[in-house]
Design a protein around this motif. Structure first.
Motif, PDB file in Angstrom:
ATOM      1  N   ARG A 142       0.833  -1.211   0.000  1.00  0.00           N
ATOM      2  CA  ARG A 142       0.000   0.000   0.000  1.00  0.00           C
ATOM      3  C   ARG A 142       0.864   1.256   0.000  1.00  0.00           C
ATOM      4  NH1 ARG A 142      -4.228  -2.361   4.431  1.00  0.00           N
ATOM      5  NH2 ARG A 142      -5.243  -3.838   3.027  1.00  0.00           N
ATOM      6  N   CYS A 143       1.913   1.276   0.808  1.00  0.00           N
ATOM      7  CA  CYS A 143       2.801   2.441   0.834  1.00  0.00           C
ATOM      8  C   CYS A 143       3.572   2.563  -0.477  1.00  0.00           C
ATOM      9  CB  CYS A 143       3.753   2.380   2.025  1.00  0.00           C
ATOM     10  SG  CYS A 143       2.937   2.831   3.585  1.00  0.00           S
ATOM     11  N   GLN A 144       3.913   1.435  -1.091  1.00  0.00           N
ATOM     12  CA  GLN A 144       4.568   1.497  -2.393  1.00  0.00           C
ATOM     13  C   GLN A 144       3.635   2.142  -3.416  1.00  0.00           C
ATOM     14  OE1 GLN A 144       6.151  -2.354  -3.558  1.00  0.00           O
ATOM     15  NE2 GLN A 144       7.071  -2.647  -1.545  1.00  0.00           N
ATOM     16  N   LYS A 145       2.374   1.756  -3.400  1.00  0.00           N
ATOM     17  CA  LYS A 145       1.394   2.344  -4.331  1.00  0.00           C
ATOM     18  C   LYS A 145       1.166   3.830  -4.015  1.00  0.00           C
ATOM     19  CE  LYS A 145      -0.013  -1.298  -6.722  1.00  0.00           C
ATOM     20  NZ  LYS A 145       0.057  -1.383  -8.160  1.00  0.00           N
ATOM     21  N   ASP A 146       1.053   4.156  -2.714  1.00  0.00           N
ATOM     22  CA  ASP A 146       0.845   5.554  -2.301  1.00  0.00           C
ATOM     23  C   ASP A 146       1.932   6.477  -2.814  1.00  0.00           C
ATOM     24  OD1 ASP A 146      -1.460   5.181  -0.844  1.00  0.00           O
ATOM     25  OD2 ASP A 146      -0.495   5.298   1.116  1.00  0.00           O
ATOM     26  N   THR A 147       3.180   6.021  -2.698  1.00  0.00           N
ATOM     27  CA  THR A 147       4.311   6.892  -2.991  1.00  0.00           C
ATOM     28  C   THR A 147       4.871   6.709  -4.396  1.00  0.00           C
ATOM     29  OG1 THR A 147       5.938   5.303  -2.168  1.00  0.00           O
ATOM     30  CG2 THR A 147       5.016   6.864  -0.557  1.00  0.00           C
ATOM     31  N   GLY A 148       4.578   5.571  -5.016  1.00  0.00           N
ATOM     32  CA  GLY A 148       5.179   5.275  -6.307  1.00  0.00           C
ATOM     33  C   GLY A 148       6.659   4.979  -6.164  1.00  0.00           C
ATOM     34  N   SER A 149       7.070   4.628  -4.955  1.00  0.00           N
ATOM     35  CA  SER A 149       8.479   4.364  -4.695  1.00  0.00           C
ATOM     36  C   SER A 149       8.626   3.107  -3.850  1.00  0.00           C
ATOM     37  CB  SER A 149       9.123   5.567  -3.990  1.00  0.00           C
ATOM     38  OG  SER A 149       8.568   5.726  -2.706  1.00  0.00           O
ATOM     39  N   ALA A 150       9.821   2.904  -3.312  1.00  0.00           N
ATOM     40  CA  ALA A 150      10.127   1.686  -2.570  1.00  0.00           C
ATOM     41  C   ALA A 150       9.426   1.581  -1.223  1.00  0.00           C
ATOM     42  CB  ALA A 150      11.638   1.580  -2.363  1.00  0.00           C
ATOM     43  N   HIS A 151       9.156   2.728  -0.602  1.00  0.00           N
ATOM     44  CA  HIS A 151       8.562   2.689   0.744  1.00  0.00           C
ATOM     45  C   HIS A 151       7.952   4.037   1.107  1.00  0.00           C
ATOM     46  CE1 HIS A 151      11.911   5.056   2.345  1.00  0.00           C
ATOM     47  NE2 HIS A 151      12.715   4.250   1.672  1.00  0.00           N
ATOM     48  N   GLY A 152       7.101   4.012   2.099  1.00  0.00           N
ATOM     49  CA  GLY A 152       6.617   5.243   2.717  1.00  0.00           C
ATOM     50  C   GLY A 152       7.598   5.627   3.810  1.00  0.00           C
ATOM     51  N   ALA A 153       7.694   6.909   4.101  1.00  0.00           N
ATOM     52  CA  ALA A 153       8.556   7.416   5.177  1.00  0.00           C
ATOM     53  C   ALA A 153       7.700   8.354   6.004  1.00  0.00           C
ATOM     54  CB  ALA A 153       9.768   8.133   4.604  1.00  0.00           C
ATOM     55  N   ASN A 154       7.096   7.827   7.077  1.00  0.00           N
ATOM     56  CA  ASN A 154       6.118   8.583   7.840  1.00  0.00           C
ATOM     57  C   ASN A 154       6.502   8.760   9.298  1.00  0.00           C
ATOM     58  OD1 ASN A 154       3.978   9.000   5.819  1.00  0.00           O
ATOM     59  ND2 ASN A 154       3.916   6.770   5.812  1.00  0.00           N
ATOM     60  N   LEU A 155       6.272   9.977   9.775  1.00  0.00           N
ATOM     61  CA  LEU A 155       6.465  10.332  11.177  1.00  0.00           C
ATOM     62  C   LEU A 155       5.114  10.252  11.875  1.00  0.00           C
ATOM     63  CD1 LEU A 155       8.529  13.293  10.014  1.00  0.00           C
ATOM     64  CD2 LEU A 155       9.470  11.650  11.642  1.00  0.00           C
ATOM     65  N   PHE A 156       5.104   9.754  13.117  1.00  0.00           N
ATOM     66  CA  PHE A 156       3.864   9.573  13.863  1.00  0.00           C
ATOM     67  C   PHE A 156       3.930  10.326  15.189  1.00  0.00           C
ATOM     68  CE2 PHE A 156       4.292   6.043  11.040  1.00  0.00           C
ATOM     69  CZ  PHE A 156       3.002   5.727  10.640  1.00  0.00           C
ATOM     70  N   SER A 157       2.799  10.928  15.579  1.00  0.00           N
ATOM     71  CA  SER A 157       2.718  11.588  16.872  1.00  0.00           C
ATOM     72  C   SER A 157       1.307  11.472  17.435  1.00  0.00           C
ATOM     73  CB  SER A 157       3.078  13.073  16.771  1.00  0.00           C
ATOM     74  OG  SER A 157       3.018  13.668  18.051  1.00  0.00           O
ATOM     75  N   GLN A 158       1.245  11.152  18.718  1.00  0.00           N
ATOM     76  CA  GLN A 158      -0.038  11.125  19.411  1.00  0.00           C
ATOM     77  C   GLN A 158      -0.286  12.414  20.178  1.00  0.00           C
ATOM     78  OE1 GLN A 158       0.105   7.536  21.793  1.00  0.00           O
ATOM     79  NE2 GLN A 158      -0.339   6.248  20.036  1.00  0.00           N
ATOM     80  N   SER A 159       0.743  13.290  20.243  1.00  0.00           N
ATOM     81  CA  SER A 159       0.586  14.511  21.036  1.00  0.00           C
ATOM     82  C   SER A 159       0.750  15.806  20.239  1.00  0.00           C
ATOM     83  CB  SER A 159       1.596  14.511  22.186  1.00  0.00           C
ATOM     84  OG  SER A 159       2.915  14.444  21.677  1.00  0.00           O
ATOM     85  N   ALA A 160       1.389  15.761  19.087  1.00  0.00           N
ATOM     86  CA  ALA A 160       1.612  16.975  18.295  1.00  0.00           C
ATOM     87  C   ALA A 160       0.301  17.450  17.674  1.00  0.00           C
ATOM     88  CB  ALA A 160       2.642  16.722  17.203  1.00  0.00           C
ATOM     89  N   SER A 161       0.247  18.727  17.400  1.00  0.00           N
ATOM     90  CA  SER A 161      -0.924  19.305  16.730  1.00  0.00           C
ATOM     91  C   SER A 161      -0.482  19.899  15.403  1.00  0.00           C
ATOM     92  CB  SER A 161      -1.572  20.380  17.603  1.00  0.00           C
ATOM     93  OG  SER A 161      -0.669  21.452  17.814  1.00  0.00           O
ATOM     94  N   ILE A 162      -1.437  20.038  14.509  1.00  0.00           N
ATOM     95  CA  ILE A 162      -1.139  20.615  13.207  1.00  0.00           C
ATOM     96  C   ILE A 162      -1.940  21.893  13.025  1.00  0.00           C
ATOM     97  CG2 ILE A 162      -2.866  19.220  12.012  1.00  0.00           C
ATOM     98  CD1 ILE A 162      -0.825  19.186   9.626  1.00  0.00           C
ATOM     99  N   GLU A 163      -1.290  22.888  12.452  1.00  0.00           N
ATOM    100  CA  GLU A 163      -1.976  24.135  12.111  1.00  0.00           C
ATOM    101  C   GLU A 163      -1.791  24.343  10.613  1.00  0.00           C
ATOM    102  OE1 GLU A 163      -1.764  28.947  12.865  1.00  0.00           O
ATOM    103  OE2 GLU A 163      -0.585  27.625  14.151  1.00  0.00           O
ATOM    104  N   TRP A 164      -2.904  24.409   9.907  1.00  0.00           N
ATOM    105  CA  TRP A 164      -2.865  24.633   8.467  1.00  0.00           C
ATOM    106  C   TRP A 164      -2.717  26.134   8.249  1.00  0.00           C
ATOM    107  CZ3 TRP A 164      -2.191  20.367   5.772  1.00  0.00           C
ATOM    108  CH2 TRP A 164      -2.643  19.158   6.302  1.00  0.00           C
ATOM    109  N   ILE A 165      -1.649  26.559   7.596  1.00  0.00           N
ATOM    110  CA  ILE A 165      -1.353  27.970   7.371  1.00  0.00           C
ATOM    111  C   ILE A 165      -2.079  28.477   6.127  1.00  0.00           C
ATOM    112  CG2 ILE A 165       0.492  29.666   7.004  1.00  0.00           C
ATOM    113  CD1 ILE A 165       0.530  28.229   9.776  1.00  0.00           C
ATOM    114  N   SER A 166      -2.091  27.658   5.076  1.00  0.00           N
ATOM    115  CA  SER A 166      -2.786  28.039   3.846  1.00  0.00           C
ATOM    116  C   SER A 166      -3.162  26.788   3.062  1.00  0.00           C
ATOM    117  CB  SER A 166      -1.907  28.949   2.976  1.00  0.00           C
ATOM    118  OG  SER A 166      -0.770  28.248   2.515  1.00  0.00           O
TER     119      SER A 166
END
Length: 136
Positions: free
Chosen positions: A31-55
Motif C-alpha cells: 500500500r505504501c509502495q502504491k501511495d508513494t510510487g516508490s520503494a517505501h513510505g517514510a512517515n512520522l507519527f505523533s499522538q501529542s503533536a498538533s497541526i496548524e494549516w497555514i494556507s
C-alpha cells in the motif's frame, strides 16, 4: 515546543506541526509502495503533536482504502503527500513534505517482507549527488 513547517510541491498548502514525533517508520508494504510510487513510505507519527494549516486547506483531500485504516492526505493540485489526521488521536506526517530538518532517525523499517528487489542496495550501482551528465 518543537515546531516543524511543511508544504506541498506547488506551495498551495502550508502547515506547521507543533510538538514532537514519537516514531518514524519506513514502510515497505504494498500500500505504501502504491501511495508513494516508490520503494517505501517514510512517515512520522505523533499522538501529542498538533497541526496548524497555514494556507491551502481547501486543497487538502484524503483517501481511505475501503475496509482498512490505510489512508493518505494530499494536495488536490499537485498530488503531494500531506499530513493525515484520519485516524483519531494520531498525526501521520510524510517526512518528505517537511521543509524543516528533523533530528529523529527512522525507528524501524517495517513490512520488509514486501520490499521490492530493485530497492535493495545492490553493489556496484553508482551514486551521484546530482543528475549525472551522461545517461547509461
Amino acid at each position: 515546543m518543537t515546531i516543524h513547517s511543511g508544504s506541498c510541491l506547488c506551495g498551495t498548502v502550508r502547515f506547521e506541526v507543533n510538538g514532537k514525533f514519537d516514531s518514524f517508520y519506513l514502510c515497505y508494504c504494498r500500500r505504501c509502495q502504491k501511495d508513494t510510487g516508490s520503494a517505501h513510505g517514510a512517515n512520522l507519527f505523533s499522538q501529542s503533536a498538533s497541526i496548524e494549516w497555514i494556507s491551502g486547506t481547501t486543497a487538502v483531500t484524503s483517501f481511505t482504502l475501503p475496509g482498512t485504516r490505510h489512508s493518505r492526505s494530499f494536495c488536490k493540485h499537485c498530488g503531494s503527500a500531506l499530513p493525515n489526521t484520519q485516524i483519531a488521536g494520531l498525526l501521520v506526517v510524510p517526512a518528505g513534505c517537511l521543509d524543516t530538518d528533523i533530528s529523529l532517525l527512522p525507528t524501524a523499517r517495517i513490512f520488509t517482507c514486501h520490499q521490492a528487489d530493485w530497492s535493495k542496495q545492490p553493489d556496484g550501482v553508482p551514486a551521484f549527488s546530482d543528475l549525472p551528465n551522461k545517461q547509461p
